[in-house]
Design a protein around this motif. Structure first.
Motif, PDB file in Angstrom:
ATOM      1  N   ASP A  31       0.838  -1.205   0.000  1.00  0.00           N
ATOM      2  CA  ASP A  31       0.000   0.000   0.000  1.00  0.00           C
ATOM      3  C   ASP A  31       0.874   1.257   0.000  1.00  0.00           C
ATOM      4  N   GLN A  32       1.969   1.224   0.769  1.00  0.00           N
ATOM      5  CA  GLN A  32       2.853   2.401   0.818  1.00  0.00           C
ATOM      6  C   GLN A  32       3.599   2.537  -0.508  1.00  0.00           C
ATOM      7  N   TYR A  33       3.939   1.405  -1.107  1.00  0.00           N
ATOM      8  CA  TYR A  33       4.593   1.412  -2.423  1.00  0.00           C
ATOM      9  C   TYR A  33       3.670   2.087  -3.447  1.00  0.00           C
ATOM     10  N   HIS A  34       2.369   1.821  -3.305  1.00  0.00           N
ATOM     11  CA  HIS A  34       1.403   2.399  -4.249  1.00  0.00           C
ATOM     12  C   HIS A  34       0.944   3.801  -3.830  1.00  0.00           C
ATOM     13  N   GLY A  35       1.581   4.394  -2.815  1.00  0.00           N
ATOM     14  CA  GLY A  35       1.362   5.819  -2.574  1.00  0.00           C
ATOM     15  C   GLY A  35       0.507   6.198  -1.375  1.00  0.00           C
ATOM     16  N   ALA A  36       0.092   5.226  -0.535  1.00  0.00           N
ATOM     17  CA  ALA A  36      -0.788   5.557   0.597  1.00  0.00           C
ATOM     18  C   ALA A  36      -0.143   6.612   1.506  1.00  0.00           C
ATOM     19  N   LEU A  37       1.111   6.406   1.865  1.00  0.00           N
ATOM     20  CA  LEU A  37       1.769   7.334   2.798  1.00  0.00           C
ATOM     21  C   LEU A  37       2.102   8.662   2.101  1.00  0.00           C
ATOM     22  N   ARG A  38       2.534   8.584   0.834  1.00  0.00           N
ATOM     23  CA  ARG A  38       2.864   9.814   0.118  1.00  0.00           C
ATOM     24  C   ARG A  38       1.625  10.718   0.026  1.00  0.00           C
ATOM     25  N   ARG A  39       0.480  10.107  -0.293  1.00  0.00           N
ATOM     26  CA  ARG A  39      -0.762  10.900  -0.395  1.00  0.00           C
ATOM     27  C   ARG A  39      -1.120  11.518   0.952  1.00  0.00           C
ATOM     28  N   GLU A  40      -0.880  10.797   2.031  1.00  0.00           N
ATOM     29  CA  GLU A  40      -1.207  11.313   3.365  1.00  0.00           C
ATOM     30  C   GLU A  40      -0.284  12.490   3.711  1.00  0.00           C
ATOM     31  N   PHE A  41       1.007  12.358   3.355  1.00  0.00           N
ATOM     32  CA  PHE A  41       1.937  13.483   3.563  1.00  0.00           C
ATOM     33  C   PHE A  41       1.463  14.698   2.763  1.00  0.00           C
ATOM     34  N   GLU A  42       0.993  14.461   1.536  1.00  0.00           N
ATOM     35  CA  GLU A  42       0.498  15.570   0.706  1.00  0.00           C
ATOM     36  C   GLU A  42      -0.722  16.234   1.353  1.00  0.00           C
ATOM     37  N   GLN A  43      -1.593  15.411   1.949  1.00  0.00           N
ATOM     38  CA  GLN A  43      -2.778  15.948   2.629  1.00  0.00           C
ATOM     39  C   GLN A  43      -2.375  16.813   3.827  1.00  0.00           C
ATOM     40  N   ILE A  44      -1.322  16.376   4.530  1.00  0.00           N
ATOM     41  CA  ILE A  44      -0.846  17.155   5.682  1.00  0.00           C
ATOM     42  C   ILE A  44      -0.317  18.503   5.201  1.00  0.00           C
ATOM     43  N   GLU A  45       0.494  18.457   4.137  1.00  0.00           N
ATOM     44  CA  GLU A  45       1.046  19.700   3.559  1.00  0.00           C
ATOM     45  C   GLU A  45      -0.102  20.635   3.141  1.00  0.00           C
ATOM     46  N   GLN A  46      -1.095  20.049   2.504  1.00  0.00           N
ATOM     47  CA  GLN A  46      -2.247  20.824   2.033  1.00  0.00           C
ATOM     48  C   GLN A  46      -2.974  21.481   3.212  1.00  0.00           C
ATOM     49  N   ALA A  47      -3.181  20.701   4.275  1.00  0.00           N
ATOM     50  CA  ALA A  47      -3.859  21.234   5.462  1.00  0.00           C
ATOM     51  C   ALA A  47      -3.052  22.385   6.057  1.00  0.00           C
ATOM     52  N   LEU A  48      -1.725  22.230   6.078  1.00  0.00           N
ATOM     53  CA  LEU A  48      -0.877  23.290   6.634  1.00  0.00           C
ATOM     54  C   LEU A  48      -0.962  24.555   5.780  1.00  0.00           C
ATOM     55  N   ARG A  49      -0.978  24.359   4.444  1.00  0.00           N
ATOM     56  CA  ARG A  49      -1.099  25.531   3.547  1.00  0.00           C
ATOM     57  C   ARG A  49      -2.430  26.244   3.761  1.00  0.00           C
ATOM     58  N   ASN A  50      -3.462  25.455   4.084  1.00  0.00           N
ATOM     59  CA  ASN A  50      -4.795  26.041   4.312  1.00  0.00           C
ATOM     60  C   ASN A  50      -4.975  26.545   5.750  1.00  0.00           C
ATOM     61  N   HIS A  51      -3.881  26.549   6.527  1.00  0.00           N
ATOM     62  CA  HIS A  51      -3.922  26.959   7.942  1.00  0.00           C
ATOM     63  C   HIS A  51      -4.925  26.129   8.745  1.00  0.00           C
ATOM     64  N   ASP A  52      -5.104  24.864   8.317  1.00  0.00           N
ATOM     65  CA  ASP A  52      -6.007  23.951   9.030  1.00  0.00           C
ATOM     66  C   ASP A  52      -5.168  23.128  10.017  1.00  0.00           C
TER      67      ASP A  52
END
Ligand SMILES: Nc1nc2c(ncn2[C@@H]2O[C@H](COP(=O)(O)OP(=O)(O)O)[C@@H](O)[C@H]2O)c(=O)[nH]1
Ligand SMILES: [Mg+2]
Length: 379
Positions: A139-160
């Motif tokens: 699952d991590q090979y197919h991007g599960a963790l990468r997508r979650e890191f991206e979501q965290i970055e996105q939340a931080l950019r949105n001041h969430d």
């Protein structure tokens, strides 16, 4: 560098003895290079006929090594040879003489992946020992963790901050699981001498590995064996009895056992259900409050025996703060009663909350450090 040495050979199968070893020759002119030292049994050149052919022949100076060659393209050729180290070394030697560079498979895998998480997951997958751990890494090979890191970055950019913190904390809660995907959990069986620790290890492993003897103190050293429990890789350790050992050799064993306990992910405290509950039993429970306590030898309880794997043993006083109640496990290493329940209990203690399929799980120290960094930066 890659311009100077464009051809490379990679061992795709693990080193050591195996039935077949596979080497990949990659780079411009790979097929032509292999052809220079290859003699097909049918006499036809390697690259004539249909693409993707499998060709059997010999490689190297006569008589040469037997090979099955799969020409995937002019620049990618798979060589399947005998799996012994000597055959692999001989084939590699010829390729190196012709200018090929030997590349470790981890480097090869890493260079093909733009995403460092996928590269790390690919490398870790080779070390996964069980299906559930491999599935999580896949699952991590197919991007599960990468997508979650991206979501965290996105939340931080949105001041969430709340959203980011929730995601980071959920990932950190799985860090312990991630750490063990390629390193087995350490489970130690401990207890007084002669309660049946070694017999239980044997029962858990299903074969006679640990030394079992009716004389107290026979297992004077730590014996370990790797197995899987509920799909999780586990290294089981059998320890010397926890008691004051008079003999110097045994004392050393007991000391090692205490160290093993300190390093363990889970301690299973074994008691003898046929013996009266003693102060030293209570002292052991008090000393290791997080241990999983079990009553062994339940077959000796006869009519009064509680249901294996479920109920409180009769000899434990109700006042005992850890073991009163119905969740005390009973086992018999002799008859196998309660062993399955013990396996389930151990697996449940190691991974109380298995992640659903497709969930993100951090699995390297760097990833966990990155999450801790995020956690610190979120106000
Ligand atoms: N009846 C009965 N005997 C057991 C059981 N487990 C172990 N024993 C016996 O108890 C003795 C001590 O067992 P062992 O595994 O060496 O105990 P350890 O010192 O804790 O490792 C041996 O004679 C075993 O056969 C059990 O569940 N039931
Ligand atoms: Mg023993």
């Amino acid at each position: 560098m890659s311009e100077m040495l464009p051809l490379q050979v990679v061992e795709l199968t693990p080193p050591g003895r195996g039935a077949v070893a596979t080497l990949l020759v990659e780079g411009p002119g790979a097929a032509a290079l292999v052809e220079r030292k290859f003699r097909a049994c049918g006499g036809r050149p390697l690259r004539s006929g249909a693409a993707d052919r499998l060709v059997f022949g010999r490689f190297g100076d006569p008589p040469g090594e037997e090979l099955v060659v799969h020409c995937r393209s002019g620049r990618s050729v798979e060589l399947h040879c005998h799996g012994g180290t000597a055959a692999v070394a001989m084939v590699e030697k010829v390729l190196v003489e012709f200018g090929c560079r030997v590349v470790p498979w981890r480097d090869w895998l890493g260079a093909r992946q733009e995403d460092p998480i996928a590269a790390a997951a690919g490398a870790a997958l080779a070390e996964a020992r069980t299906e559930p751990t491999a599935a999580i890494l896949l699952d991590q090979y197919h991007g599960a963790l990468r997508r979650e890191f991206e979501q965290i970055e996105q939340a931080l950019r949105n001041h969430d901050a709340t959203g980011a913190r929730r995601r980071v904390d959920a990932l950190l809660a799985r860090a312990e699981l991630g750490r063990h995907l390629v390193r087995p959990w350490q489970v130690v069986l401990a207890g007084r001498t002669n309660v049946g620790k070694s017999s239980l290890i044997n029962a858990l492993l299903g074969y006679g590995r640990a030394i079992v003897h009716p004389t107290p103190g026979t297992t004077c050293d730590v014996v370990t064996a790797t197995t899987a429990m509920g799909g999780w890789p586990v290294e089981l350790s059998d320890t010397a009895g926890l008691r004051a050992a008079e003999d110097a050799v045994e004392r050393a064993g007991v000391q090692r056992a205490r160290q093993q306990l300190a390093d363990a992910d889970l301690l299973v405290l074994v008691f003898d259900a046929s013996k009266t509950w003693s102060d030293s039993d209570k002292a052991l429970l008090d000393a290791w409050p997080n241990a999983l306590p079990i009553d062994n030898k339940c077959d000796l309880l006869g009519e009064a025996a509680p249901t294996p794997g479920q109920t409180a043993a009769r000899h434990i006083p109700a006042s005992c703060r850890v073991c009163s109640g119905a969740n005390r496990l009973t086992t018999s290493a002799l008859t196998g009663q309660g062993i399955e329940a013990l396996v389930r209990a151990i697996a449940g203690r190691l991974v109380p909350d298995p992640p659903p399929p497709g969930a993100a799980v951090p699995f390297t120290d760097e990833q966990v450090q990155a999450l801790i960094g995020y956690r610190a930066s979120i106000r």
